[in-house]
Design a protein around this motif. Sequence first.
Motif, PDB file in Angstrom:
ATOM      1  N   SER A 118       0.840  -1.193   0.000  1.00 24.06           N
ATOM      2  CA  SER A 118       0.000   0.000   0.000  1.00 24.06           C
ATOM      3  C   SER A 118       0.874   1.242   0.000  1.00 24.06           C
ATOM      4  CB  SER A 118      -0.910   0.007   1.232  1.00 24.06           C
ATOM      5  OG  SER A 118      -1.784  -1.103   1.215  1.00 24.06           O
ATOM      6  N   PRO A 119       0.478   2.303  -0.731  1.00 25.68           N
ATOM      7  CA  PRO A 119       1.263   3.534  -0.723  1.00 25.68           C
ATOM      8  C   PRO A 119       1.112   4.263   0.605  1.00 25.68           C
ATOM      9  CG  PRO A 119      -0.766   3.862  -1.932  1.00 25.68           C
ATOM     10  CD  PRO A 119      -0.711   2.403  -1.587  1.00 25.68           C
ATOM     11  N   ILE A 120       2.075   5.099   0.906  1.00 26.98           N
ATOM     12  CA  ILE A 120       2.035   5.899   2.125  1.00 26.98           C
ATOM     13  C   ILE A 120       1.499   7.280   1.769  1.00 26.98           C
ATOM     14  CG2 ILE A 120       3.396   6.938   3.969  1.00 26.98           C
ATOM     15  CD1 ILE A 120       5.388   4.655   3.627  1.00 26.98           C
ATOM     16  N   ASP A 121       0.368   7.652   2.316  1.00 27.78           N
ATOM     17  CA  ASP A 121      -0.218   8.964   2.061  1.00 27.78           C
ATOM     18  C   ASP A 121       0.129   9.902   3.207  1.00 27.78           C
ATOM     19  OD1 ASP A 121      -3.152   7.809   0.349  1.00 27.78           O
ATOM     20  OD2 ASP A 121      -1.500   8.998  -0.436  1.00 27.78           O
ATOM     21  N   MET A 122       0.857  10.940   2.900  1.00 27.73           N
ATOM     22  CA  MET A 122       1.230  11.913   3.919  1.00 27.73           C
ATOM     23  C   MET A 122       0.295  13.112   3.867  1.00 27.73           C
ATOM     24  SD  MET A 122       5.376  11.899   3.893  1.00 27.73           S
ATOM     25  CE  MET A 122       5.384  12.369   5.619  1.00 27.73           C
ATOM     26  N   ARG A 123       0.159  13.782   4.979  1.00 27.48           N
ATOM     27  CA  ARG A 123      -0.599  15.032   5.009  1.00 27.48           C
ATOM     28  C   ARG A 123       0.362  16.137   5.440  1.00 27.48           C
ATOM     29  NH1 ARG A 123      -3.867  12.521  10.013  1.00 27.48           N
ATOM     30  NH2 ARG A 123      -2.379  13.013  11.662  1.00 27.48           N
ATOM     31  N   PHE A 124       0.174  17.323   4.870  1.00 25.36           N
ATOM     32  CA  PHE A 124       1.074  18.439   5.126  1.00 25.36           C
ATOM     33  C   PHE A 124       0.310  19.645   5.653  1.00 25.36           C
ATOM     34  CE2 PHE A 124       4.038  16.004   2.796  1.00 25.36           C
ATOM     35  CZ  PHE A 124       5.294  16.548   2.985  1.00 25.36           C
ATOM     36  N   GLY A 125       0.966  20.400   6.522  1.00 23.03           N
ATOM     37  CA  GLY A 125       0.441  21.670   6.976  1.00 23.03           C
ATOM     38  C   GLY A 125       1.495  22.740   6.756  1.00 23.03           C
ATOM     39  N   VAL A 126       1.136  23.825   6.097  1.00 23.31           N
ATOM     40  CA  VAL A 126       2.099  24.890   5.795  1.00 23.31           C
ATOM     41  C   VAL A 126       1.544  26.226   6.274  1.00 23.31           C
ATOM     42  CG1 VAL A 126       3.456  26.052   4.007  1.00 23.31           C
ATOM     43  CG2 VAL A 126       2.903  23.623   3.761  1.00 23.31           C
ATOM     44  N   ASN A 127       2.366  26.975   6.994  1.00 24.52           N
ATOM     45  CA  ASN A 127       1.979  28.294   7.485  1.00 24.52           C
ATOM     46  C   ASN A 127       3.128  29.257   7.258  1.00 24.52           C
ATOM     47  OD1 ASN A 127       0.500  30.320   8.822  1.00 24.52           O
ATOM     48  ND2 ASN A 127       1.536  29.873  10.747  1.00 24.52           N
ATOM     49  N   THR A 128       2.839  30.539   7.271  1.00 23.00           N
ATOM     50  CA  THR A 128       3.852  31.571   7.086  1.00 23.00           C
ATOM     51  C   THR A 128       3.763  32.582   8.222  1.00 23.00           C
ATOM     52  OG1 THR A 128       3.633  31.348   4.691  1.00 23.00           O
ATOM     53  CG2 THR A 128       4.770  33.318   5.501  1.00 23.00           C
ATOM     54  N   GLY A 129       4.909  32.941   8.791  1.00 29.78           N
ATOM     55  CA  GLY A 129       4.900  33.899   9.889  1.00 29.78           C
ATOM     56  C   GLY A 129       6.253  34.032  10.531  1.00 29.78           C
ATOM     57  N   GLN A 130       6.298  34.699  11.649  1.00 24.30           N
ATOM     58  CA  GLN A 130       7.549  34.917  12.361  1.00 24.30           C
ATOM     59  C   GLN A 130       7.813  33.787  13.344  1.00 24.30           C
ATOM     60  OE1 GLN A 130       7.213  38.785  14.188  1.00 24.30           O
ATOM     61  NE2 GLN A 130       8.113  39.788  12.431  1.00 24.30           N
ATOM     62  N   VAL A 131       9.088  33.407  13.435  1.00 17.42           N
ATOM     63  CA  VAL A 131       9.483  32.382  14.398  1.00 17.42           C
ATOM     64  C   VAL A 131      10.777  32.808  15.071  1.00 17.42           C
ATOM     65  CG1 VAL A 131       8.439  30.507  13.078  1.00 17.42           C
ATOM     66  CG2 VAL A 131      10.837  31.090  12.699  1.00 17.42           C
ATOM     67  N   VAL A 132      10.996  32.306  16.262  1.00 15.47           N
ATOM     68  CA  VAL A 132      12.286  32.437  16.927  1.00 15.47           C
ATOM     69  C   VAL A 132      13.012  31.116  16.738  1.00 15.47           C
ATOM     70  CG1 VAL A 132      13.470  32.726  19.129  1.00 15.47           C
ATOM     71  CG2 VAL A 132      11.461  34.106  18.608  1.00 15.47           C
ATOM     72  N   ALA A 133      14.228  31.170  16.230  1.00 14.28           N
ATOM     73  CA  ALA A 133      14.964  29.941  15.935  1.00 14.28           C
ATOM     74  C   ALA A 133      16.335  29.985  16.583  1.00 14.28           C
ATOM     75  CB  ALA A 133      15.105  29.774  14.420  1.00 14.28           C
ATOM     76  N   GLY A 134      16.826  28.830  16.967  1.00 14.90           N
ATOM     77  CA  GLY A 134      18.150  28.765  17.555  1.00 14.90           C
ATOM     78  C   GLY A 134      18.382  27.449  18.264  1.00 14.90           C
ATOM     79  N   VAL A 135      19.434  27.429  19.070  1.00 13.09           N
ATOM     80  CA  VAL A 135      19.802  26.258  19.853  1.00 13.09           C
ATOM     81  C   VAL A 135      19.757  26.645  21.314  1.00 13.09           C
ATOM     82  CG1 VAL A 135      21.614  24.573  20.363  1.00 13.09           C
ATOM     83  CG2 VAL A 135      21.295  25.389  18.017  1.00 13.09           C
ATOM     84  N   ILE A 136      19.086  25.853  22.134  1.00 15.66           N
ATOM     85  CA  ILE A 136      19.034  26.145  23.561  1.00 15.66           C
ATOM     86  C   ILE A 136      19.608  24.961  24.331  1.00 15.66           C
ATOM     87  CG2 ILE A 136      17.075  27.722  23.399  1.00 15.66           C
ATOM     88  CD1 ILE A 136      15.242  25.473  24.253  1.00 15.66           C
ATOM     89  N   GLY A 137      20.064  25.254  25.546  1.00 16.20           N
ATOM     90  CA  GLY A 137      20.673  24.212  26.355  1.00 16.20           C
ATOM     91  C   GLY A 137      22.160  24.069  26.065  1.00 16.20           C
ATOM     92  N   THR A 138      22.797  23.173  26.789  1.00 15.83           N
ATOM     93  CA  THR A 138      24.249  23.001  26.675  1.00 15.83           C
ATOM     94  C   THR A 138      24.648  21.598  26.248  1.00 15.83           C
ATOM     95  OG1 THR A 138      24.377  22.469  29.037  1.00 15.83           O
ATOM     96  CG2 THR A 138      24.722  24.781  28.386  1.00 15.83           C
ATOM     97  N   THR A 139      23.707  20.653  26.149  1.00 17.19           N
ATOM     98  CA  THR A 139      24.022  19.299  25.695  1.00 17.19           C
ATOM     99  C   THR A 139      22.989  18.850  24.678  1.00 17.19           C
ATOM    100  OG1 THR A 139      22.719  18.263  27.461  1.00 17.19           O
ATOM    101  CG2 THR A 139      25.051  18.713  27.928  1.00 17.19           C
ATOM    102  N   LYS A 140      23.371  17.839  23.876  1.00 17.42           N
ATOM    103  CA  LYS A 140      22.481  17.285  22.847  1.00 17.42           C
ATOM    104  C   LYS A 140      21.893  18.390  21.986  1.00 17.42           C
ATOM    105  CE  LYS A 140      22.735  13.040  24.538  1.00 17.42           C
ATOM    106  NZ  LYS A 140      23.394  11.932  23.836  1.00 17.42           N
ATOM    107  N   PHE A 141      22.761  19.217  21.404  1.00 14.73           N
ATOM    108  CA  PHE A 141      22.326  20.379  20.641  1.00 14.73           C
ATOM    109  C   PHE A 141      21.327  19.994  19.548  1.00 14.73           C
ATOM    110  CE2 PHE A 141      26.733  22.131  21.646  1.00 14.73           C
ATOM    111  CZ  PHE A 141      26.263  22.767  22.778  1.00 14.73           C
ATOM    112  N   CYS A 142      20.301  20.792  19.419  1.00 13.53           N
ATOM    113  CA  CYS A 142      19.300  20.599  18.370  1.00 13.53           C
ATOM    114  C   CYS A 142      18.775  21.962  17.941  1.00 13.53           C
ATOM    115  CB  CYS A 142      18.157  19.722  18.865  1.00 13.53           C
ATOM    116  SG  CYS A 142      16.834  19.486  17.651  1.00 13.53           S
TER     117      CYS A 142
END
Length: 241
Positions: A118-142
Amino acid sequence: INAEYMGKEALANRLLLNILPAEIADELQNQLLRSDSLTGLSLTVIPEVLVELLHRVFTMFDMLCLTHNLEKIKTIGDAYMYVGFGQGHTPTCDVAATAVMVAAKMIGLAQKVRMDNSPIDMRFGVNTGQVVAGVIGTTKFCYDMWGPAVNLASRLESTGVPGRIQVSPHTKALIQHKYSVVSRGELNLKGAGMVECFLVEADEHIEVPPLQPDVGILGLGTLSRLHESTCTAFATTPPTH
């Protein structure tokens, strides 16, 4: 010794670029030198098979993001999150259109991957706006991002339709010059209230790339900033019945 040092520095640079956008990685590097969903399947498929499937699908998604100058942010279990930053001379409408186009290609790719014939059917959600992005914490950076725009994209995905892309009013206004959309009316989205939601009509002219052999990419990961006019997207496959 100098050659060994240069080799290790090059490796560190590649690993850094594999977790952070280039401009932020450069900034962080300079500082250091100075100092979709598969939820249903997860309940019915053994973990080893599910992980192999996720790796194959998400690796192809990684390649699509790299090809179209989008940033993969992270995977969240069986969900995949990416973003397009509206910076420099790139109009926000072009970034939004690219994000939607890539989502359509991802849907096509996932449908080529068969699970129990069977095929895999994905669903998507897309929005546009302001975000705060970065890395927080001191271990296991993400590298991650936060804000109402991200939350709305997630809600658009979770209330979406299998095999379709659901967008917010803001994103709809940015892409309607290129894509046809149809209103679903107002939906009650958690944390956002009543929001008119739109489904992007399928575009038969979008070329879906061929399936790729398995490719492994090792990533290793502070900075925080406000990114304006971004497109955030979540994708998961819907539960099976």
